[in-house]
Each structure stands twice: as C-alpha cells, then as structure tokens.
Motif scaffolding. Structure first.
Motif, PDB file in Angstrom:
ATOM      1  N   ARG A  27      58.854 -35.120  13.115  1.00  0.00           N
ATOM      2  CA  ARG A  27      59.227 -35.907  11.945  1.00  0.00           C
ATOM      3  C   ARG A  27      60.310 -36.891  12.389  1.00  0.00           C
ATOM      4  O   ARG A  27      61.074 -36.594  13.303  1.00  0.00           O
ATOM      5  N   ALA A 199      57.957 -25.049   7.170  1.00  0.00           N
ATOM      6  CA  ALA A 199      58.413 -26.443   7.060  1.00  0.00           C
ATOM      7  C   ALA A 199      57.474 -27.213   6.125  1.00  0.00           C
ATOM      8  O   ALA A 199      57.927 -27.949   5.237  1.00  0.00           O
ATOM      9  N   ARG A 200      56.192 -27.006   6.309  1.00  0.00           N
ATOM     10  CA  ARG A 200      55.208 -27.684   5.434  1.00  0.00           C
ATOM     11  C   ARG A 200      55.394 -27.241   3.982  1.00  0.00           C
ATOM     12  O   ARG A 200      55.370 -28.046   3.057  1.00  0.00           O
ATOM     13  N   GLU A 203      58.440 -28.808   2.458  1.00  0.00           N
ATOM     14  CA  GLU A 203      58.180 -30.220   2.111  1.00  0.00           C
ATOM     15  C   GLU A 203      57.306 -30.316   0.854  1.00  0.00           C
ATOM     16  O   GLU A 203      57.550 -31.150  -0.017  1.00  0.00           O
ATOM     17  N   THR A 208      63.107 -32.586   2.222  1.00  0.00           N
ATOM     18  CA  THR A 208      62.894 -33.607   3.255  1.00  0.00           C
ATOM     19  C   THR A 208      63.462 -33.072   4.567  1.00  0.00           C
ATOM     20  O   THR A 208      64.585 -32.551   4.585  1.00  0.00           O
ATOM     21  N   ILE A 209      62.673 -33.201   5.637  1.00  0.00           N
ATOM     22  CA  ILE A 209      63.108 -32.679   6.938  1.00  0.00           C
ATOM     23  C   ILE A 209      63.236 -33.832   7.928  1.00  0.00           C
ATOM     24  O   ILE A 209      62.318 -34.646   8.057  1.00  0.00           O
TER      25      ILE A 209
END
Ligand SMILES: Cc1cc2nc3c(=O)[nH]c(=O)nc-3n(C[C@H](O)[C@H](O)[C@H](O)COP(=O)(O)OP(=O)(O)OC[C@H]3O[C@@H](n4cnc5c(N)ncnc54)[C@H](O)[C@@H]3O)c2cc1C
Length: 463
Positions: A27, A199-200, A203, A208-209
């Motif tokens: 990202r 993480a997905r 989100e 927000t990463i």
C-alpha cells in the motif's frame, strides 16, 4: 560438510510465510496530513486487531506500518495460535492464581472470536484445529507433562497423556519418551495470510493503512496526538502503539521489553514416502518441553517448520535485518531436526530466518499509557502472541476509551511486570539466565540457585 550444513546450504534467507504466491502489493506510504480518531503504529497482529476492532466500532482509523504488513514477528512465527493469554497455564498460575479462571475463560472467548473473524471475513489462513502434542525427550520431563495435564484439565481443557508408544503412534521420533496431547485450546495458522486477511478486513470496515511509513515521533497535540513520519503526519484523538520488540516511541517500554531473537527453518515439501516414515497424519502442532525447546508443525503443502531452541539477546538489544540470519543457530537447528527425525535424513531446507520476540519478564502482554492517556501501548507477548494479540488490542482500546471493563480491572492489566535492569547488567543477567537454563536441561531439569532466585522474585526469561 555435515548433514546439517548440507541441508541448509540452499535455504533462502527469508521467512517462508512472506515468500508465498499471493502476497498483496504494498500500500502507498503516508503522504501529507491525515486526521483520524485513532492512529495505530505497527502493522503486525496487534496493530491489525486494533485497527479492525476500532474500525468496527465506527472509529476513523489510520494504521502506519514502517515496512510491510506482517514484516515483524507476525510474519515470522510458528503459527501456533493459542487460547492462553498468559504464555501457558503454569506461568499464569505462578503470577495471577486468583484470576486465572477468568483469564482462561477470556482466552477461550478470544480464540472463539478469532475463529469467527477468520470465517466471517473469509480469511484463508490455513486455520486448522489439529491440537498440540508436547513431547518429552527426557524421562524427567514426564512429570512436568503430568503436572501440565492436571492443570489443563483443571481449567476445562482436553489433556491426554501418552506413553512412548502412544506418542510414537502419532508422530514417530526415536527421541520421544512420552507426550501430552491437547485436542483443544489452539489452532495452527499461516500467520502472514492471517495478517493480510485482517488488513483487508480492517480496510473493509473503513480503516486506512499506509505501509513503508516509519513513524519518527509521537507527541501530544492539543487534546490529541500527532504522529510524524517522513512523508506526512497523522493528527488523531488517540494512538495505539503496537511496535513489539522494535525501538519504541515511548521510553517506558524500553524498561519492560527486550528483543530476543528466535530462529526458524522450513523444509522442502515432504514426498508421500517421507511422510509415511514419520506418521504425523494428525498434523498436530508439536513442541518439546525442555527449557530450550523446539516447536514444529506442518505447512499446508507438507513442509515442516522447525524453530526455537536458541534465544539470542545481544548487548544493547539491537533490532536490525542482519540479525535475521545466524548460521550457527541454523546449523544447530538442522542437526536437532535430523536427530528428531533420522528417517528424514537427506531432506533439504528451503527457508531460514529469524525474528525479534518482545520478551517481557512475565512472558505475557503488558499495557501502559503515555501522553496523559492519549496513547496506549501493548507489548511483551514474548513467544505467544499470535492469539493473545487480539485480546491485547481489545484491552488497549478499552484503556484509550477510559472504559471500566472486566478486562481493565484485571490485575494482569493493572500491574506492570518487573523491569529489566539497564545495560550492561541487562545483558549479563540474560546471559547468566540462558546458561542456567541450558544447565538445568542437562541436569535432569534441576534449577540452580540463580533460576530459583529469579523464580522467587518473579523475574524470568523465555522465548
Ligand atoms: C520466530 C518467532 C516464532 C514465534 N512463534 C510463535 C508462535 O508459534 N505462536 C505465538 O503465539 N507466537 C509466536 N511468536 C510471537 C508472535 O509472533 C508475536 O507475539 C506476535 O506476532 C506479535 O505481534 P505484534 O503485532 O505485537 O508485533 P510485530 O508483528 O513485530 O509487529 C510490530 C510492527 O511494528 C512495526 N513498527 C515498529 N516500529 C515502528 C514505527 N516506529 N513506525 C511504524 N511501524 C513500526 C514493525 O515494522 C512491525 O511490523 C513468535 C515470534 C517469533 C519471532
């Protein structure tokens, strides 16, 4: 060349879990000023569980990771996801005897919640509840297994003692003299895929990463905080620090957590005939029970992950990529592997790596706040944070909310561990302890005066 050096000669110097097809692209890093309710520093399991749970509560969350998601211990571990929040029942009983029943219940609920999250978000992390077998390789360890079995049963877990033939019927090593099979209380996971999936999910819940965004400083800013990185700044109401064994942004953490390096090998996939030679059709997670212990398990593609034994602390506690490789430890691990499984002689290892464990003197998570309660940190899981990180994150969020919950009332949460002494006494004490632990292993488990003193004051060293 010895059989060990031959076997590791072609191993890639990187974690197997992060070296798989399907790793997500990076990202983008933070660029400019961003506002949030919560800034999370660190994209390992603790940071990710924090981000997911906070985003699910409707908070605007920004997570900053200095490298890549799962770069730290979370992408390098054995993938044993245990219910225990206290690095095992024995450690829990020694430290929090009165609340261990509550902690074990919370640990069970935590494991249930991880399972449910994995299922709800369709996270393909190879989740398998195949149980664990602790194996004794020396007669004096049988008594420890019997004691562990009694403790497990006391807290409602399955525990079945196996004699040498019984354990070898499960997994065939000539070194085994007994075992303790526990069918519940843990899962095996592919830890990198768990991180990528969390993480997905975070989100999807609105977080927000930013990756490749090392945070240089954290400071109070009005009623909130300011996290500064090279490319930008996050202004947030609150901050959760989940930086594990890495140099902390809050000084207090240095007193309580030391980076201890642990090393791992992974074999090539075992062909069918090699698998027949060792049995292990139950795919249990295994570990031996000496002070210096190995942990090992199978991967989805029938490799064996084999790690542990050495727990290495360097004067000054440096955490740096060059420490991920330690040829002498890899050779020792490979030699131990073939002693355990002589049937597998000739098998090669494809991966070798190390990682820093955030060791704390009580072997389990600790919490604290800084910047007048605007920031909280969750560190110190020692070698058992894959499952406990979710609980650790939940408590960290409670503390930031100023919430009075069953969790925040725990003595485990309220009390600090004993700090480590400053350098160079820190290094000297850890070396002394490591040597004393090795000596105890050689002497039928008998703990010498130094270890008995540490036991009495409640200070410890483990991985
Ligand atoms: C070799 C090994 C084997 C292990 N085996 C097991 C096991 O089988 N079972 C188990 O339960 N536990 C195991 N552990 C422990 C477990 O991996 C950890 O407890 C857990 O992953 C901790 O997660 P974390 O998110 O707190 O830390 P980490 O995964 O280390 O994450 C910290 C993150 O913070 C980032 N970071 C640090 N400083 C900054 C900064 N200033 N700015 C931005 N980002 C920053 C780092 O890059 C890193 O990604 C093992 C650990 C190791 C090293």
């Amino acid at each position: 060349m010895t059989r060990a050096s031959l076997a590791i000669a072609d191993a890639a110097p990187r974690p197997f879990w992060l070296d798989q097809p399907g790793a997500p692209p990076p990202r983008p890093p933070l660029d400019g000023v961003v506002e949030a309710d919560l800034v999370v520093v660190g994209g390992g399991l603790t940071g990710l569980w924090t981000a997911l749970q906070a985003a699910e509560e409707g908070k605007r969350v920004v997570l900053l990771e200095g490298e890549r998601i799962a770069y730290g211990a979370s992408g390098r571990n054995g993938g044993f996801c245990a219910a225990s929040l206290t690095h095992g029942i024995g450690n829990g009983l020694a430290r929090w005897p009165d609340e261990l029943g509550t902690l074990e219940r919370m640990g069970r609920e935590n494991l249930d919640a991880i399972r449910a999250t994995v299922a709800a978000h369709g996270i393909e992390c190879g989740w398998e509840e195949t149980g664990t077998i602790d194996v004794a390789t020396e007669p004096h360890q049988l008594e420890w297994l019997a004691q562990d079995a009694e403790q497990l049963r006391r807290f409602g877990w399955h525990a079945e003692l196996l004699d040498a033939a019984g354990v070898r019927a499960q997994v065939d090593s000539p070194t085994y003299v007994g075992g303790l099979w526990s069918r519940d209380g843990s899962a095996l996971v592919d830890p990198a895929r768990l991180c990528w999936g969390l993480a997905r999910a975070a989100e999807a819940a609105g977080a927000t990463i930013f990756e490749v965004t090392p945070v240089d400083s954290l400071a109070a800013d009005g009623a909130g905080v300011r996290a500064d990185a090279a490319g930008g700044r996050v202004l947030a109401r609150r901050a959760l620090l989940a930086t594990s064994a890495f140099p902390p942004l809050v000084r207090a953490v240095r007193r309580y957590v030391v980076p201890v390096y642990d090393y791992v090998l992974v074999t090539e996939p075992l062909p069918e005939d090699r698998r027949d030679a060792i049995g292990w059709r139950g795919r249990q997670g295994l570990s031996d029970v000496a002070n210096q212990f190995h942990y090992y398990r199978q991967t989805a593609d029938h490799r064996i992950l084999w790690g542990g034994y050495d727990a290495v602390y360097e004067l000054g506690g440096r955490v740096a990529p060059d420490r991920d490789q330690r040829p002498a430890t890899f050779a020792l691990l490979a030699e131990h592997f073939f002693t355990t499984f002589p049937q597998l002689e000739g098998l090669g290892f494809t991966h070798r790596w190390g990682g820093a464990i955030d060791t704390c003197s009580r072997f389990s998570a600790m919490w604290g706040t800084a910047l007048d309660g605007r920031a909280a940190y969750v560190v110190g899981f020692t070698g058992l944070g894959v499952g406990a990180s979710r609980f650790g994150a939940r408590v960290g969020l409670d503390l930031l909310d100023g919430a009075d919950t069953e969790r925040t009332r725990l003595e485990m949460v309220r009390r600090r561990p004993l700090p480590f002494p400053p350098e160079p006494a820190r290094w000297a004490a850890i070396q002394l302890t490591r040597r004393a632990l090795a000596r105890a292993d050689e002497r039928g488990g008998r703990r010498g005066p130094w270890l008995r003193l540490l036991d009495r004051v409640g200070l410890g060293f483990d991985s």
